[in-house]
Structure formats: C-alpha cells, structure tokens
Design a protein around this motif. Structure first.
Motif, PDB file in Angstrom:
ATOM      1  N   GLU A  25       3.692  16.600  -0.602  1.00  0.00           N
ATOM      2  CA  GLU A  25       3.055  16.057  -0.839  1.00  0.00           C
ATOM      3  C   GLU A  25       3.093  17.375  -1.911  1.00  0.00           C
ATOM      4  O   GLU A  25       2.844  18.652  -1.998  1.00  0.00           O
ATOM      5  CB  GLU A  25       1.144  16.251  -0.683  1.00  0.00           C
ATOM      6  CG  GLU A  25       1.643  14.449   0.142  1.00  0.00           C
ATOM      7  CD  GLU A  25      -0.011  14.345   1.580  1.00  0.00           C
ATOM      8  OE1 GLU A  25      -1.087  15.773   0.970  1.00  0.00           O
ATOM      9  OE2 GLU A  25      -0.298  13.360   1.104  1.00  0.00           O
ATOM     10  N   TYR A  72      -2.503  14.150   3.756  1.00  0.00           N
ATOM     11  CA  TYR A  72      -2.980  12.955   3.679  1.00  0.00           C
ATOM     12  C   TYR A  72      -2.996  12.262   5.464  1.00  0.00           C
ATOM     13  O   TYR A  72      -1.656  12.137   6.391  1.00  0.00           O
ATOM     14  CB  TYR A  72      -2.544  11.650   2.832  1.00  0.00           C
ATOM     15  CG  TYR A  72      -3.674   9.788   3.293  1.00  0.00           C
ATOM     16  CD1 TYR A  72      -4.707  10.743   2.999  1.00  0.00           C
ATOM     17  CD2 TYR A  72      -2.669   9.327   3.380  1.00  0.00           C
ATOM     18  CE1 TYR A  72      -5.443   9.143   3.606  1.00  0.00           C
ATOM     19  CE2 TYR A  72      -3.511   8.191   3.053  1.00  0.00           C
ATOM     20  CZ  TYR A  72      -4.451   8.251   3.759  1.00  0.00           C
ATOM     21  OH  TYR A  72      -4.969   6.977   4.049  1.00  0.00           O
ATOM     22  N   ASP A 106       5.807  12.747  -1.946  1.00  0.00           N
ATOM     23  CA  ASP A 106       4.676  12.126  -2.718  1.00  0.00           C
ATOM     24  C   ASP A 106       4.343  12.815  -3.935  1.00  0.00           C
ATOM     25  O   ASP A 106       3.712  13.263  -3.960  1.00  0.00           O
ATOM     26  CB  ASP A 106       3.819  12.411  -1.152  1.00  0.00           C
ATOM     27  CG  ASP A 106       2.682  11.068  -1.393  1.00  0.00           C
ATOM     28  OD1 ASP A 106       2.183  11.109  -2.727  1.00  0.00           O
ATOM     29  OD2 ASP A 106       1.836  10.587  -0.467  1.00  0.00           O
ATOM     30  N   SER A 124       1.103   6.287  -3.590  1.00  0.00           N
ATOM     31  CA  SER A 124      -0.568   5.028  -3.159  1.00  0.00           C
ATOM     32  C   SER A 124      -0.653   5.265  -4.964  1.00  0.00           C
ATOM     33  O   SER A 124      -1.557   6.028  -5.676  1.00  0.00           O
ATOM     34  CB  SER A 124      -1.638   6.296  -1.956  1.00  0.00           C
ATOM     35  OG  SER A 124      -2.255   5.526  -2.501  1.00  0.00           O
ATOM     36  N   ASN A 167      -3.095  17.644  -0.030  1.00  0.00           N
ATOM     37  CA  ASN A 167      -4.103  16.303  -0.355  1.00  0.00           C
ATOM     38  C   ASN A 167      -4.783  17.125   1.618  1.00  0.00           C
ATOM     39  O   ASN A 167      -4.449  17.196   2.598  1.00  0.00           O
ATOM     40  CB  ASN A 167      -3.621  15.404  -0.362  1.00  0.00           C
ATOM     41  CG  ASN A 167      -5.055  14.201   0.003  1.00  0.00           C
ATOM     42  OD1 ASN A 167      -6.216  14.828   0.566  1.00  0.00           O
ATOM     43  ND2 ASN A 167      -4.621  12.854   0.433  1.00  0.00           N
ATOM     44  N   SER A 181       0.828  -0.946   0.173  1.00  0.00           N
ATOM     45  CA  SER A 181      -0.073  -0.014   0.226  1.00  0.00           C
ATOM     46  C   SER A 181       0.794   0.871   0.479  1.00  0.00           C
ATOM     47  O   SER A 181       2.081   1.158   0.845  1.00  0.00           O
ATOM     48  CB  SER A 181      -0.558   0.158   1.327  1.00  0.00           C
ATOM     49  OG  SER A 181      -0.315   0.371   1.933  1.00  0.00           O
ATOM     50  N   GLY A 182       0.294   1.760  -0.044  1.00  0.00           N
ATOM     51  CA  GLY A 182       1.074   3.325  -0.586  1.00  0.00           C
ATOM     52  C   GLY A 182       1.573   3.787   0.786  1.00  0.00           C
ATOM     53  O   GLY A 182       2.889   4.394   1.569  1.00  0.00           O
ATOM     54  N   LEU A 183       1.261   3.405   2.243  1.00  0.00           N
ATOM     55  CA  LEU A 183       1.144   3.909   3.302  1.00  0.00           C
ATOM     56  C   LEU A 183       2.497   2.276   4.024  1.00  0.00           C
ATOM     57  O   LEU A 183       3.552   3.002   4.292  1.00  0.00           O
ATOM     58  CB  LEU A 183      -0.382   3.167   4.676  1.00  0.00           C
ATOM     59  CG  LEU A 183      -0.736   4.654   4.685  1.00  0.00           C
ATOM     60  CD1 LEU A 183      -1.483   4.861   5.869  1.00  0.00           C
ATOM     61  CD2 LEU A 183       0.252   6.020   4.549  1.00  0.00           C
ATOM     62  N   LEU A 227      -4.998  -2.335  -4.153  1.00  0.00           N
ATOM     63  CA  LEU A 227      -4.456  -1.167  -3.385  1.00  0.00           C
ATOM     64  C   LEU A 227      -2.407  -1.532  -3.387  1.00  0.00           C
ATOM     65  O   LEU A 227      -1.938  -2.275  -3.242  1.00  0.00           O
ATOM     66  CB  LEU A 227      -4.832  -1.715  -1.875  1.00  0.00           C
ATOM     67  CG  LEU A 227      -4.354  -0.674  -0.472  1.00  0.00           C
ATOM     68  CD1 LEU A 227      -5.665  -0.067  -0.935  1.00  0.00           C
ATOM     69  CD2 LEU A 227      -4.865  -1.551   0.759  1.00  0.00           C
ATOM     70  N   ALA A 228      -2.137  -0.205  -3.663  1.00  0.00           N
ATOM     71  CA  ALA A 228      -0.482  -0.234  -3.820  1.00  0.00           C
ATOM     72  C   ALA A 228      -0.113   0.709  -3.570  1.00  0.00           C
ATOM     73  O   ALA A 228      -0.380   1.720  -3.385  1.00  0.00           O
ATOM     74  CB  ALA A 228      -0.133  -1.152  -5.211  1.00  0.00           C
ATOM     75  N   THR A 248      -2.227   3.275  -5.405  1.00  0.00           N
ATOM     76  CA  THR A 248      -3.531   2.510  -5.141  1.00  0.00           C
ATOM     77  C   THR A 248      -4.774   3.968  -6.392  1.00  0.00           C
ATOM     78  O   THR A 248      -5.675   3.433  -6.717  1.00  0.00           O
ATOM     79  CB  THR A 248      -3.974   3.246  -3.749  1.00  0.00           C
ATOM     80  OG1 THR A 248      -3.371   2.647  -3.084  1.00  0.00           O
ATOM     81  CG2 THR A 248      -6.244   2.428  -3.356  1.00  0.00           C
ATOM     82  N   LYS A 249      -4.300   4.631  -5.988  1.00  0.00           N
ATOM     83  CA  LYS A 249      -5.227   5.904  -7.315  1.00  0.00           C
ATOM     84  C   LYS A 249      -4.615   6.022  -8.791  1.00  0.00           C
ATOM     85  O   LYS A 249      -4.945   5.283  -9.063  1.00  0.00           O
ATOM     86  CB  LYS A 249      -4.056   7.616  -6.388  1.00  0.00           C
ATOM     87  CG  LYS A 249      -4.360   7.171  -4.499  1.00  0.00           C
ATOM     88  CD  LYS A 249      -5.973   7.188  -4.214  1.00  0.00           C
ATOM     89  CE  LYS A 249      -5.589   6.673  -2.410  1.00  0.00           C
ATOM     90  NZ  LYS A 249      -5.021   6.766  -1.309  1.00  0.00           N
ATOM     91  N   THR A 258       1.827  11.170  -5.347  1.00  0.00           N
ATOM     92  CA  THR A 258       0.550  10.574  -6.131  1.00  0.00           C
ATOM     93  C   THR A 258      -0.328  11.729  -7.094  1.00  0.00           C
ATOM     94  O   THR A 258      -1.476  10.656  -7.776  1.00  0.00           O
ATOM     95  CB  THR A 258      -0.240  10.427  -4.371  1.00  0.00           C
ATOM     96  OG1 THR A 258       0.371   9.508  -3.988  1.00  0.00           O
ATOM     97  CG2 THR A 258      -1.301   9.910  -4.730  1.00  0.00           C
ATOM     98  N   PHE A 259      -0.268  12.518  -6.709  1.00  0.00           N
ATOM     99  CA  PHE A 259      -2.053  13.225  -7.109  1.00  0.00           C
ATOM    100  C   PHE A 259      -0.912  13.436  -8.820  1.00  0.00           C
ATOM    101  O   PHE A 259      -2.181  13.599  -9.664  1.00  0.00           O
ATOM    102  CB  PHE A 259      -1.971  14.570  -6.338  1.00  0.00           C
ATOM    103  CG  PHE A 259      -3.103  14.388  -5.514  1.00  0.00           C
ATOM    104  CD1 PHE A 259      -3.367  13.439  -4.482  1.00  0.00           C
ATOM    105  CD2 PHE A 259      -3.515  15.865  -5.049  1.00  0.00           C
ATOM    106  CE1 PHE A 259      -3.982  13.331  -3.603  1.00  0.00           C
ATOM    107  CE2 PHE A 259      -4.235  15.650  -3.872  1.00  0.00           C
ATOM    108  CZ  PHE A 259      -4.980  14.165  -3.234  1.00  0.00           C
TER     109      PHE A 259
HETATM  110  C1  LIG Z   1      -1.583  11.548  -0.999  1.00  0.00           C
HETATM  111  C2  LIG Z   1      -1.482  10.319  -0.416  1.00  0.00           C
HETATM  112  N1  LIG Z   1      -0.373   9.235  -0.193  1.00  0.00           N
HETATM  113  C3  LIG Z   1      -0.737   8.044   0.390  1.00  0.00           C
HETATM  114  C4  LIG Z   1      -1.867   7.438   0.516  1.00  0.00           C
HETATM  115  C5  LIG Z   1      -1.585   6.385   1.142  1.00  0.00           C
HETATM  116  O1  LIG Z   1      -1.682   5.231   0.386  1.00  0.00           O
HETATM  117  P1  LIG Z   1      -2.785   3.943   0.266  1.00  0.00           P
HETATM  118  O2  LIG Z   1      -4.167   4.531   0.865  1.00  0.00           O
HETATM  119  O3  LIG Z   1      -2.572   2.741  -0.814  1.00  0.00           O
HETATM  120  O4  LIG Z   1      -1.984   2.929   1.769  1.00  0.00           O
HETATM  121  C6  LIG Z   1      -2.945   8.460   0.327  1.00  0.00           C
HETATM  122  C7  LIG Z   1      -4.144   7.825   0.283  1.00  0.00           C
HETATM  123  O5  LIG Z   1      -5.476   8.499   0.944  1.00  0.00           O
HETATM  124  C8  LIG Z   1      -2.914   9.758  -0.471  1.00  0.00           C
HETATM  125  O6  LIG Z   1      -3.688  10.543  -1.164  1.00  0.00           O
END
Ligand SMILES: Cc1ncc(COP(=O)(O)O)c(C=O)c1O
Length: 378
Positions: free
Chosen positions: A142, A98, A171, A193, A146, A73-75, A205-206, A195-196, A173-174
C-alpha cells in the motif's frame, strides 16, 4: 493528454449516437444481437457494460496502463488479482496494511496454499531479503500504508524484482492516479478501494484494478467475468462523475491535511504523528519523488485509550466512522475498526496501538477542523 484533462472529460465523447457529454447510464443487463454470430460488442452486462467499460478504459488511460477492470468493492478487486497466483506461490506483502486485505490473505488464500510474507515495505533491504524466500511470485504494498502511512520506494523495489517473474502490485487507494502513477515506477498492477478518494463522497462501494500489460489484463478480465463481482452501472457512472473533480479534491485534501498535521505536530498531547507531507516525516522525500502530492490521511497517538474515547465522543466536525477519502473528515480507531482482524501482538509490534487514531481530512474549511481538534485536545 494530461491526466487532468482526461479526468475532467471522463465519459465525454463516448456515446456518439447521442453526443451525450455525461456518459449515459446503461442499466440494460442484456443486449440484443444484430444476428446469429453477431454482437454489438455488448452481450451481457457481467462480461461488458457500456458505462462500466468507459470507466475501465478511462482508468487505464489515466494510469498509462493497458486494461482497467471495475469490481463491486476494493476487496473484490484484490480477490480477483490474488486468483492470478497458484498453490505454492508466496507474496511479499506490506505488514502494516488494511485489516480486510489481511483477512482475505489469511482466511482464504493461505488455506489454498499461498503464503504471505509480512514485511516493512518502506525498508527496501528488508524487502530484498524477503524476496529471496522460496516461491515468491508477488510483491504487494500500500502506498502509503494503512494506517501508519509508511512510504515505499517503488523504483528501488522495481529494481529488486526486475527479470524475476514477480508481479508488483500496488494498492494506490490513498493517492489515486491524480497524485501517483505507479506504472511509471515499475508496478504491474494497481488496485483501488474506489470507495475512498476515487468516489470521494462516501456514497459508493467500488473497486478497481488496472494492469500495465494487455496479456495480464486479459487474464484478469477472464477472472472478472468468471467470478462475477463486477461493478454495477450506477456505481460506474458515479465514479465517472467523481473522476472529473478528483485532482481538485486531492489538492484540497492535501492542503487541509498539511494544515491539520502542522497543528498536531506542535501539540503537546500528540505523539508519533505520521503525515508524509510533513518535511519531518520519514517518508516525505521518497513520496515527493514519486507523487505530486501527499494525500489527506494522518495518523497519530494520544495519551491513553480513555483519551481516545473522550476525543471520539467530543469531536463536532470530524465524524467517527471507518472509511476515508470523502468530503467529510472522518476519524477512525484502527485497533477496533479497520484493523480488528490482525492479531493483537502483530498490531502492537507494528505500532497500531490502543492510542492510535487515523484521520481522513476532508474538504471543510481547515480552520474549522483545527478548532474542532483544539477544543477536544485543549
Ligand atoms: C487501502 C485499502 N485497500 C483496500 C480496501 C478495501 O476496499 P473496500 O472497502 O472498497 O472493499 C480498503 C478499505 O478500507 C483500504 O483502505
């Protein structure tokens, strides 16, 4: 090679024995040794799995980095990266971030003697001041943040930490590597993440971490294997598949988000609209310099919590759910969903109020999205 070509051909030419164009899914947890002391390069799937390895190598190539590592997962990816730090270290981190990342910082790493200095990372002068605090070994942000979508100037921040033994963690992710490559602007590690947007279909989920430097990649690979939160082969395959359409999807997310944001910007019931792709947004110019698009996330406020409830109950195209980055447009109430672990006073100071909504703009026809919002906003 252009990143779009790398993404379109993600996983191709990687299984010469069969010539498979789609990277095969290797479910095997263990691999037969040719002889004592010999290995095919794969022994046990936690350490290395052929499908996961192609994903990891593709991500490193896309970013112009040395090593990619895929997590469950991202976390889990963030947790592995935080293990690079030691008691007594401090990290300057985005204050508007986040809630799950905040929870990890405060509930696990602070207890182990690592401190987190929450800072507005879109304000380079504020970051410069925070970096002068004792023990700072990391800068984490980030891009954009977020849920308020604030934009940091990566190059300016990289200048601040040059020659200072501070790891720069972004991060991404976006935006994803389809829109922004943080290593080009001085970052040391990117985090996702997946996952997004990288997955893009709300079905996987990744997490991913990519390092610019091979030595750091080696240390992180050790942590990945030693702690074991690796991405499974099926999710790795799903991500390889998703990478092929990532630039197309991000382009459409961005076009749709601009259309929706332009509608919301003029709507009398909407306040504090944030979309960094609007020329009126404070982050627009900075993001335009360091990314080839602005992504699909919007945040805005409505008049009252009662209005929030009414909107969430009445939308017919947007789905009320707490994720982002997929084909379907989602709407989130950060205060009670994604950011519930952050202290209410902090959220209020930042502007994550009980009237704030976050929209993940999907791939639907933008007119349907606008009509949905018009119907509930009036
Ligand atoms: C910007 C950002 N980083 C990290 C995460 C955590 O990722 P994950 O939910 O895949 O563990 C999220 C989850 O919403 C996120 O929005």
């Amino acid at each position: 090679m252009h990143p779009h070509t790398l993404m379109a051909q993600a996983g191709a030419r990687r299984d010469p024995g069969t010539g498979a164009i789609s990277m095969p899914l290797y479910f095997s947890a263990a691999f037969q040794h040719p002889a004592l002391g010999q290995s095919t390069g794969f022994d046990y799937s936690r350490t290395a799995n052929p499908t996961r390895q192609v994903l990891e190598q593709t991500m490193a190539a896309l970013e112009g980095g040395a090593r990619g590592l895929a997590f469950s997962s991202g976390l889990a990816a963030l947790d592995a990266v935080l293990r690079l730090f030691a008691p007594g270290d401090a990290l300057v981190v985005t204050e508007d971030l986040y809630g799950g990342s905040f929870r990890l910082f405060e509930n696990f790493y602070r207890e182990q003697g690592i401190s987190f200095l929450y800072t507005d990372t879109s304000d380079s002068a504020a970051v410069a001041r925070a970096l002068d605090s004792p023990g700072v070994k990391g800068l984490f942000l980030e891009l954009p943040t977020n849920p308020l979508l604030k934009v940091a100037d990566l190059s300016a921040l990289a200048d601040l930490i040059r020659n200072r033994n501070i790891l720069f963690l972004v991060d991404n992710t976006f935006l994803t590597p389809a829109l922004c490559r943080p290593f080009d602007y001085g970052a040391d590690v990117t985090l996702y993440s997946a996952t997004k947007y990288l997955s893009g279909h709300h079905d996987c989920l990744a997490g991913l971490a990519v390092t610019r430097d091979a030595g750091l990649g080696e240390r992180l690979a050790f942590i990945q294997n030693a702690t074991g939160a690796v991405l499974g082969p099926f999710e790795s395959w799903l991500l390889l598949r998703s990478l092929k359409t990532l630039p197309l999807r991000l382009a459409r997310h961005g076009e749709n988000a601009l259309r929706v944001a332009s509608f919301l910007e003029k709507h009398p019931k909407i306040r504090n609209l944030r979309y960094p792709g609007l020329p009126s947004d404070p982050g627009y110019r900075t993001l335009a310099r360091q990314a080839s698009g602005f992504g699909g996330m919007i945040s805005c406020e409505v008049a009252s919590p009662a209005e929030v409830q009414r909107i969430l109950a009445s939308l017919g195209v947007f789905l009320f759910a707490e994720s982002l980055g997929g084909a379907e447009s989602l709407i989130t109430y950060p205060l009670v969903q994604t950011h519930a672990d952050i202290a209410p006073e902090t959220l209020e100071r930042l502007g994550v109020t009980d009237c704030l909504l976050r929209l993940s703009i999907g791939l639907e026809d933008p007119e349907d999205l606008i009509a949905d919002l018009r119907a509930v906003l009036g």
